[in-house]
Design a protein around this motif. Sequence first.
Motif, mmCIF file in Angstrom:
data_model
loop_
_atom_site.group_PDB
_atom_site.id
_atom_site.type_symbol
_atom_site.label_atom_id
_atom_site.label_comp_id
_atom_site.label_asym_id
_atom_site.label_seq_id
_atom_site.Cartn_x
_atom_site.Cartn_y
_atom_site.Cartn_z
ATOM 1 N N TRP A 93 -7.928 9.816 8.645
ATOM 2 C CA TRP A 93 -9.073 10.316 7.872
ATOM 3 C C TRP A 93 -8.920 11.811 7.610
ATOM 4 C CZ3 TRP A 93 -12.756 14.086 8.330
ATOM 5 C CH2 TRP A 93 -13.799 14.034 7.397
ATOM 6 N N GLY B 157 0.810 -1.209 0.000
ATOM 7 C CA GLY B 157 0.000 0.000 0.000
ATOM 8 C C GLY B 157 0.846 1.263 0.000
ATOM 9 N N TRP C 64 -0.673 -0.685 4.393
ATOM 10 C CA TRP C 64 -1.654 0.391 4.270
ATOM 11 C C TRP C 64 -2.792 -0.074 3.372
ATOM 12 C CZ3 TRP C 64 -2.163 4.924 6.735
ATOM 13 C CH2 TRP C 64 -1.053 5.484 7.361
ATOM 14 N N LYS C 65 -3.985 0.424 3.650
ATOM 15 C CA LYS C 65 -5.117 0.147 2.769
ATOM 16 C C LYS C 65 -6.044 1.351 2.745
ATOM 17 C CE LYS C 65 -8.744 -3.212 1.687
ATOM 18 N NZ LYS C 65 -8.253 -3.393 0.311
ATOM 19 N N SER C 66 -6.391 1.792 1.531
ATOM 20 C CA SER C 66 -7.417 2.816 1.355
ATOM 21 C C SER C 66 -8.766 2.112 1.345
ATOM 22 C CB SER C 66 -7.196 3.570 0.040
ATOM 23 O OG SER C 66 -8.225 4.509 -0.168
ATOM 24 N N TYR D 173 -3.652 1.641 8.635
ATOM 25 C CA TYR D 173 -2.314 1.049 8.655
ATOM 26 C C TYR D 173 -2.261 0.015 9.768
ATOM 27 C CZ TYR D 173 2.808 0.803 9.164
ATOM 28 O OH TYR D 173 4.112 0.382 9.249
ATOM 29 N N HIS E 223 -7.850 5.865 5.409
ATOM 30 C CA HIS E 223 -6.702 4.978 5.249
ATOM 31 C C HIS E 223 -6.444 4.278 6.579
ATOM 32 C CE1 HIS E 223 -5.433 6.787 1.355
ATOM 33 N NE2 HIS E 223 -6.038 7.844 1.866
ATOM 34 N N GLN F 249 1.467 5.169 1.697
ATOM 35 C CA GLN F 249 1.206 6.066 2.816
ATOM 36 C C GLN F 249 0.570 7.354 2.306
ATOM 37 O OE1 GLN F 249 4.993 4.549 5.516
ATOM 38 N NE2 GLN F 249 5.050 6.567 4.599
ATOM 39 N N PRO F 250 -0.518 7.805 2.939
ATOM 40 C CA PRO F 250 -1.178 9.032 2.482
ATOM 41 C C PRO F 250 -0.365 10.272 2.838
ATOM 42 C CG PRO F 250 -2.230 8.214 4.474
ATOM 43 C CD PRO F 250 -1.218 7.183 4.074
ATOM 44 N N ASP G 228 -11.227 10.831 2.594
ATOM 45 C CA ASP G 228 -10.919 9.419 2.399
ATOM 46 C C ASP G 228 -10.369 8.808 3.685
ATOM 47 O OD1 ASP G 228 -8.716 11.044 2.194
ATOM 48 O OD2 ASP G 228 -7.719 9.874 0.643
#
Length: 475
Positions: free
Chosen positions: A31, A10, A53-55, A46, A44, A12-13, A42
């Motif tokens: 968020w 994934g 990571w996952k959206s 972790y 996310h 990282q935002p 959105d």
Amino acid sequence: MWKQHSPELGTQPRRWGHSVCLVAREFLVVWGGLKDGDMCDDLHIYHLSTRRWKSVDTSGERPSPRWGASLSPHPSNAWAAVLLGGRQGSKPMPLSEYFVLDLADMSWARYDVASLEDARKRRPDAWGGLPQPHGVAASGCPKNRYTHTAVTRYLDKQVLVYGGHGGRTRYFSDVGVLQLPGSKAAEERVTHTLAGGGFILPTACSSATAALPAGEGESVGGSDDGAVWLPVRCSGSAPPRRSGHASAVVGEHLVVSGGYNGKAVLSDLWLLHMPTLRWDECKLQAGALPPLTGHSLVAVPHSPLLVVFGGSTSRSRLSLAAYLLDVDARAASAVTPRLSPSARFWHRSVHVDGPGDRGSMLMLGGVGASGTALGDLFTLDLDTLTRSALAAALRAAGGSVPARLADAARKEAEARREKAEAPAEPAAGGAAAASRDAPCWLEDSAAIYGAPASSLAMGNGDVPSGSAALDALTE
């Protein structure tokens, strides 16, 4: 002491002014916030153990895009978090509503918050018997705001909100207590403490909180829709109004550091004694903190210590310094951990378990000197940090070592020796459980300084059945 983490899976935002919460000790929930001038909505997640990571797509009535909102662990649901306030465009969002994110089914739900006055009319069976503190209005709720701080009080099913910005020149220094539906025992404590003409919060959270099952007995409102803002009256000298400050809980105190009041960045430090709602200024006797806003503050478990990192010292200058703060000794000292992250503010930091007895501070994102949103993830080993700071204090003391520091150094050495001599046996419940149960260098103060929020009523890491998003992170 700092360690940068790259994800195994994934992305990282990149984000600043985002909302962050640690759920079930293992899942970092991120968020909203700002990215390249755009407001985000959105989600996310972790997973600390797998570094994935996952959206995540969510269902339900989710909040509008915003930044500067607070995201706190839900006091009754170990897999949920409570979102309050924030800013959308130029508009501060109301605290007459709140949102609950439930990771069990990845859904949002929106709830209205009643004033105590309205709650008495709507549910006289639940709220009609609550006394009204003298001189405190029962109508209304805290005004719309963002860049406030919020902490969860698990035992009494409450979220405590302090300060924030209401737009233009409106800055706040009020304390709001959001009473969420909870156990019958919590209802009885709140009823009792409202008596006598003033609102007094019950004893601060302790590790015993985790033993209270969610939804025990008859709830106050029957569902999350039964929440109310309680009337609050604080004593002592209240801090000046501010936003962009940092807060953390140490023992029975809410610690408030710095912030911005519309004219200047602040360097002061305040303590709110939560059982009595009394404010006191914590004037440092040794060392000093610079003026900071948009910084982070994380408590070191079972101790009077906190770690301050980053922030803005003025409109054009960012800090990359870290400070170790002792609220008992009323002292602050700059520390220089190796491999420090770049200067930033509006990042977010939380306490996480491991690798040592004191755990780590996890820091994500922020905005750098170029104005670009950052997406890096670091952890700071609190064992190494406090040990180094203690050694420096002992060296500075020379031949005259304070009894408190000498005793701490002795316990530190004994703990390290016992750990080195002990046979390597896996602890029941895994590494996280071993870290939580291990003695710390201030073990005698465990009755005074509570466990970090990350260890209170936050589940055991077992993923709820049917949660495909969490399964994908942990498998």
